[in-house]
Design a protein around this motif. Structure first.
Motif, PDB file in Angstrom:
ATOM      1  N   GLN A   1       0.774  -1.053  -0.451  1.00  0.00           N
ATOM      2  CA  GLN A   1       0.279  -0.354  -0.053  1.00  0.00           C
ATOM      3  C   GLN A   1       1.045   0.989  -0.356  1.00  0.00           C
ATOM      4  OE1 GLN A   1      -2.276   0.036   3.193  1.00  0.00           O
ATOM      5  NE2 GLN A   1      -4.125  -1.712   2.429  1.00  0.00           N
ATOM      6  N   GLY A   2       2.175   1.085   0.019  1.00  0.00           N
ATOM      7  CA  GLY A   2       2.923   2.205   0.756  1.00  0.00           C
ATOM      8  C   GLY A   2       3.428   2.664  -0.469  1.00  0.00           C
TER       9      GLY A   2
ATOM     10  N   THR B   1       1.328   4.566  -2.924  1.00  0.00           N
ATOM     11  CA  THR B   1       1.178   5.901  -2.138  1.00  0.00           C
ATOM     12  C   THR B   1       1.856   6.937  -2.941  1.00  0.00           C
ATOM     13  OG1 THR B   1       0.018   5.531  -0.637  1.00  0.00           O
ATOM     14  CG2 THR B   1       0.850   7.769  -0.894  1.00  0.00           C
TER      15      THR B   1
ATOM     16  N   THR C   1       3.842   7.579  -7.366  1.00  0.00           N
ATOM     17  CA  THR C   1       2.919   8.597  -8.433  1.00  0.00           C
ATOM     18  C   THR C   1       3.377   9.502  -8.970  1.00  0.00           C
ATOM     19  OG1 THR C   1       2.416   9.940  -6.230  1.00  0.00           O
ATOM     20  CG2 THR C   1       0.737   8.158  -6.608  1.00  0.00           C
TER      21      THR C   1
ATOM     22  N   ASN D   1       5.008  12.392  -6.030  1.00  0.00           N
ATOM     23  CA  ASN D   1       5.491  11.563  -5.345  1.00  0.00           C
ATOM     24  C   ASN D   1       6.731  11.249  -5.809  1.00  0.00           C
ATOM     25  OD1 ASN D   1       3.662  12.011  -3.347  1.00  0.00           O
ATOM     26  ND2 ASN D   1       2.203   9.955  -3.395  1.00  0.00           N
TER      27      ASN D   1
ATOM     28  N   THR E   1       2.619  13.505   3.241  1.00  0.00           N
ATOM     29  CA  THR E   1       3.904  12.174   2.722  1.00  0.00           C
ATOM     30  C   THR E   1       4.194  13.033   1.598  1.00  0.00           C
ATOM     31  OG1 THR E   1       1.554  11.097   2.759  1.00  0.00           O
ATOM     32  CG2 THR E   1       2.850  10.337   1.019  1.00  0.00           C
TER      33      THR E   1
ATOM     34  N   ASP F   1      -1.068   4.980   6.278  1.00  0.00           N
ATOM     35  CA  ASP F   1      -0.769   5.400   5.112  1.00  0.00           C
ATOM     36  C   ASP F   1       0.372   6.181   5.392  1.00  0.00           C
ATOM     37  OD1 ASP F   1      -3.085   3.225   4.791  1.00  0.00           O
ATOM     38  OD2 ASP F   1      -4.422   5.543   4.650  1.00  0.00           O
TER      39      ASP F   1
ATOM     40  N   ALA G   1       4.073   4.533   3.141  1.00  0.00           N
ATOM     41  CA  ALA G   1       4.163   5.230   1.762  1.00  0.00           C
ATOM     42  C   ALA G   1       5.785   6.167   2.604  1.00  0.00           C
ATOM     43  CB  ALA G   1       3.199   6.003   1.816  1.00  0.00           C
TER      44      ALA G   1
END
Length: 501
Positions: A9-10, A13, A16, A19, A58, A353, A357
């Motif tokens: 899940q990290g 995130t 993208t 990021n 983040t 989250d 991430a």
């Protein structure tokens, strides 16, 4: 499986465009900060915080973390090629890295530094992911007495591996500790040894000292010899470490990674101690320890792996305990609070989250760094072809800009030049500069923890021996002293026997 799912899940995130772009920017700035002495990751992160206002926490923290570990990558470049440490953690790298560069193996040194940093970064992040909370709980057992003993062991390690002569290394270390007493008393808050000079109230800057001793001192010695050192004509095949050299360094990288991660998880220990401890361990386990200081590739791999793994270890107590272990993590702690996040054991439950991430971004960042740095190795190494009459003015310019950038004051430049003259005489008399520079950092930490330990024990000195971890560290320091002293006595006896014969 919970850890694996959380990590995936990290990655979802992090992977993208925005990021990844923030990670690339952070890695780039971190590398530049590491190469240029004087600025440092703490100041860079602090200056860039206003740019992240209005941004989600983040991507902002992904960039800041990338600057932090990117600076450890970049710090080796000037240490190896110019003998000018970009960061305090890179001082140990100069011992063998610069000698490798003088032998035409600068590319190999830079290559093994990048590879060791990458492996240490990945393994350190895995360690952060798996044992963050348990290791953080163990780190809480370190009080003032344990940190005092740890610093004593670190200082002795630096003295024993810092040069050919233990007596000269000890003298250098004592001078560094004396310089560390200048400024404001850590307990009473009163100025000492400042002689009514306001500039000395903040003490003597480590960066100005190491740039003077290593950078300016090297220039002065070479200028006296009228630039007799010829440029190094590096062959293309020597621009990269060979497979044999990488394989030869595998255990050095793994040991350095383990030492760096553990030291990083101790608040206040830091990359400087871990890099020297890793160097000392490699020299201690080597079959031919006399190679160290003369261009041993393990002497580059171990400290570089240690200081990069240390950044992952430093994130352990920042995320799990909310305790910063270095200047950079202290700035990041402040940034997290600005974003409304509270680091600590509950963060893994309240903001999972974000945490995962950030951990995933460290994997991505290390990949970005090695992709960014490896292609630059031939470019940096080919710089050794430049004639020294052109190269040394550039070194002087880098050092002057680095010193001035500390506080935008010409005072720091003059201090650097004074230590450049001191460094010249130290090189002439074969007195190592590394023990002085590191003792300047560790001296105030030693004094502070000594005061705190005695205050908590009401002046009882036995606190250093009755606490198990502290006693163990002091026992290791005592064993080191006995081993190195006996070795020195044996060498001197052998020399006397050869003279008599």
């Amino acid at each position: 499986m919970d850890i694996f799912n959380s990590l995936m899940q990290g990655f979802a995130t992090v992977l993208t465009p925005f990021n990844i772009w923030m990670a690339v920017i952070g890695c780039f700035f971190g590398t530049i900060v590491g190469i240029l002495p004087g600025l440092g990751p703490s100041a860079t992160i602090a200056m860039l915080i206003p740019l992240t206002f209005g941004m989600n926490a983040t991507p902002a923290m992904i960039m800041m973390c990338a600057i932090y570990y990117g600076a450890m990558y970049g710090g080796s470049t000037t240490s190896i090629l110019l003998n000018v440490p970009g960061e305090s953690a890179s001082v140990a790298t100069t011992i063998d890295g610069y000698q490798m560069a003088r032998q035409g193996r600068g590319g190999a040194a830079l290559g093994i530094s990048a590879i060791g940093s990458f492996v240490a970064g990945i393994l350190g992040t895995i360690g952060l992911m798996l044992i963050c909370v348990p290791l953080a709980k163990f780190a809480l057992k370190f009080g003032p007495a344990e940190f005092f003993s740890l610093i004593v062991m670190g200082l002795l390690t630096i003295v024993y591996v810092g040069g050919k002569s233990i007596s000269k290394s000890l003298m250098s270390g004592v001078i560094g500790m004396a310089l560390g007493t200048i400024g404001i008393d850590v307990i009473q808050g009163a100025p000492r040894f400042v002689y009514d000079l306001p500039e000395l109230m903040d003490g003597v800057s480590f960066i100005t000292v190491v740039m003077g001793i290593f950078g300016i001192g090297e220039v002065l010695v070479s200028a006296e010899e009228r630039m007799k050192i010829t440029p190094i004509h590096v062959k293309f095949k020597d621009l990269w470490p060979t497979v044999a050299e990488v394989w030869q360094s595998k255990w050095a990288i793994l040991r350095g990674t383990a030492i760096g991660f553990f030291m990083g998880a101790l608040p206040g220990a830091g990359a400087t101690i871990s890099s020297f401890v890793a160097y000392a361990v490699e020299k201690g386990v080597a079959k031919n320890p006399e190679r160290f200081g003369k261009g041993a590739i393990e002497g580059v791999a171990a400290p570089e792996s240690a200081n990069n793994a240390c950044t992952s270890g430093a994130m352990v107590h920042l995320l799990a305990l909310g305790i910063p272990g270095s200047g950079a993590t202290a700035v990041m702690l402040g940034a997290l609070m600005l974003y409304g996040l509270k680091p600590g054991p509950m963060m893994f439950h309240t903001n999972p989250d974000f945490v995962w991430a950030l951990i995933a971004s460290m994997f991505v960042g290390n990949v970005i760094l090695i992709v960014m740095n490896l292609p630059m190795i031939p470019f940096f190494a080919m710089g050794l072809r430049i004639p020294y009459r052109y190269l040394y003015p550039g070194i002087l310019l880098i050092c002057i800009i680095g010193a001035y950038s500390l506080s935008s004051s010409i005072y720091d430049v003059w201090v650097m030049l004074i230590f450049g003259v001191i460094g010249y005489f130290m090189k002439k008399f074969d007195i190592p500069g590394a023990p002085m520079g590191i003792a300047l950092i560790l001296g105030p930490m030693l004094e502070y923890n000594l005061y705190r330990a005695l205050a908590l024990s009401r002046g009882d000195l036995t606190v250093f021996f009755t606490r198990p971890i502290s006693a163990t560290l002091l026992a290791i320091a005592a064993i080191m002293t006995i081993l190195f002293s006996s070795k020195t006595i044996r060498v001197k006896r052998k020399m006397l026997e050869e003279v008599e014969e």
